[in-house]
Scaffold this active site. Structure first.
Site, PDB file in Angstrom:
ATOM      1  N   ASP A 190      33.867  -1.079  -2.426  1.00 46.34           N
ATOM      2  CA  ASP A 190      33.828  -0.847  -3.865  1.00 46.34           C
ATOM      3  C   ASP A 190      32.450  -1.262  -4.370  1.00 46.34           C
ATOM      4  O   ASP A 190      31.490  -1.241  -3.606  1.00 46.34           O
ATOM      5  CB  ASP A 190      34.959  -1.608  -4.567  1.00 46.34           C
ATOM      6  CG  ASP A 190      35.436  -0.910  -5.838  1.00 46.34           C
ATOM      7  OD1 ASP A 190      34.615  -0.778  -6.772  1.00 46.34           O
ATOM      8  OD2 ASP A 190      36.593  -0.496  -5.913  1.00 46.34           O
ATOM      9  N   HIS A 213      30.053   1.186  -3.760  1.00 45.58           N
ATOM     10  CA  HIS A 213      29.995   2.028  -4.952  1.00 45.58           C
ATOM     11  C   HIS A 213      28.800   1.704  -5.839  1.00 45.58           C
ATOM     12  O   HIS A 213      28.767   2.099  -7.000  1.00 45.58           O
ATOM     13  CB  HIS A 213      31.291   1.885  -5.752  1.00 45.58           C
ATOM     14  CG  HIS A 213      32.500   2.438  -5.058  1.00 45.58           C
ATOM     15  ND1 HIS A 213      33.746   2.448  -5.625  1.00 45.58           N
ATOM     16  CD2 HIS A 213      32.637   3.002  -3.826  1.00 45.58           C
ATOM     17  CE1 HIS A 213      34.611   2.991  -4.779  1.00 45.58           C
ATOM     18  NE2 HIS A 213      33.956   3.334  -3.677  1.00 45.58           N
TER      19      HIS A 213
END
Length: 363
Positions: A190, A213
């Site tokens: 993430d 991310h």
């Protein structure tokens, strides 16, 4: 390791912490070489030591795998401590592989009813902390969570989890002031670093991010009476193969908020999707029909950003129709997609351009 060893290790940790924290002389808690299986533990102050309390981790600390044991939703929690050093080259292994399929994405949940999976390290109301030369691997939830804290230094940290591990943010910061992250490597599933409400004066230097991310401010405007995000500096950082690059995001049709004085300077990207993004229609489809975001975004700088992307839209700035972004500067942007051209997309914003602009500015 059996249940008896679990209790022995946990009792040893707690006894060592109490002796260290309550010592009226400078003291240090040592986690020696070896592997130690422990469940949820709270290292609470205030402490009596005359200087920072030190935890030196040489070995590997393993989390138990039964998620039902984490009633307080965290694994290793440090709270109410004035002066903390956590260092030593050791490893915190959350053994999160079995729990990832059950993880909830609380950040993308528009309600506030979501229950996060336990973080590896959770710092709450810690001031003057140094987290240095440790490793975090395979957390059930976030790797490192910093909240309600101040004057925190995180450096020489190695964070690792598979790109497929859900909701495993590397370093997550909220309600904190004066946080510095440097010389750190984050590979996770993430955001490498995520910052939400109440964050003030964060500096990030010499960070390597990817997979993951990217770096995210937000999502903002999720909660009523949300505190501003202000004073973020990201410098000399490299992103490799991330699904986003530099991102500011807010919910439409929610609450007020603000993000200001945020500058990304000297960033190198390698095959990054969505390199530069302001998204004020978070979790809304491309033809979003919801009411516009009430979050105000201003004084933002993307400066000396170079490298390669896998996105034809390399600069994507979609701001609120009700509160258009103000004073957003793009200087010396050089983002290439092989031999193919890249483009920009803008809505409710008039960016300030200077220097090289690849992709070309919005018309």
């Amino acid at each position: 390791m059996g249940l008896i060893w679990l209790y022995i290790y946990m009792q040893a940790f707690m006894d060592g912490w109490q002796a260290t924290c309550k010592s009226k002389e400078q003291a240090r808690l040592l986690i020696p070489p070896g592997t130690f299986l422990v469940s949820s533990m709270f290292f609470s102050g205030p402490c009596l030591t005359p200087g920072p309390v030190t935890i030196q981790v040489v070995g590997t600390v393993l989390a138990t795998t039964d998620i039902s044991e984490y009633e307080n939703s965290e694994w290793l929690m440090f709270q109410h401590i004035e002066g903390l050093k956590l260092l030593g080259g050791g490893t915190f292994d959350g053994q999160g592989q079995d729990s990832w399929e059950h993880n909830q994405n609380c950040e993308a949940d528009p309600t506030d009813q979501c229950v996060r999976a336990p973080s590896n390290l959770y710092f709450d109301r810690v001031t003057n902390g140094v987290i240095q030369n440790i490793k975090s691997v395979n957390p059930k939830g976030f790797h490192i969570f910093v909240t309600n804290s101040g004057n925190m230094r995180l450096r020489l940290i190695k964070i690792n989890a598979p790109a497929t591990s859900p909701n495993t943010d590397g370093i997550h910061i909220s309600h904190s002031i004066n946080v510095k992250i440097s010389r750190t490597s984050i590979e996770t599933g993430d955001d490498c670093v995520s910052m939400i409400q109440g964050v003030n004066n964060v500096t990030i230097k010499r960070l390597k991010c990817g997979p993951g991310h990217g770096l995210s401010i937000g999502s903002l405007g999720k909660y009523q009476d949300e505190l501003p995000v202000n004073g973020i500096r990201v410098q000399a950082t490299t992103l490799v193969g991330t699904t986003n690059g530099l991102r500011i995001k807010s919910w439409p049709d929610k609450y007020t908020g603000s993000a200001s004085d945020i500058h990304f300077i000297g960033i190198t990207m390698e095959n990054v999707k969505n390199p530069i993004i302001i998204d004020q229609e978070y979790e809304c489809d491309p033809e979003c029909k919801k009411k516009p975001s009430l979050v105000k975004i201003n004084n933002i700088g993307f400066i000396n950003i170079k490298g390669t992307t896998i996105s034809p839209i390399a600069v994507d700035l979609r701001c609120s129709k009700q509160f258009p972004c103000q004073d957003v500067q793009l200087r010396n942007i050089d983002l290439k997609l092989g031999t193919n051209p890249t483009t920009s997309r803008c809505a409710n914003i008039k960016p300030i351009y200077s220097g090289i602009q690849i992709p070309p500015p919005c018309p």
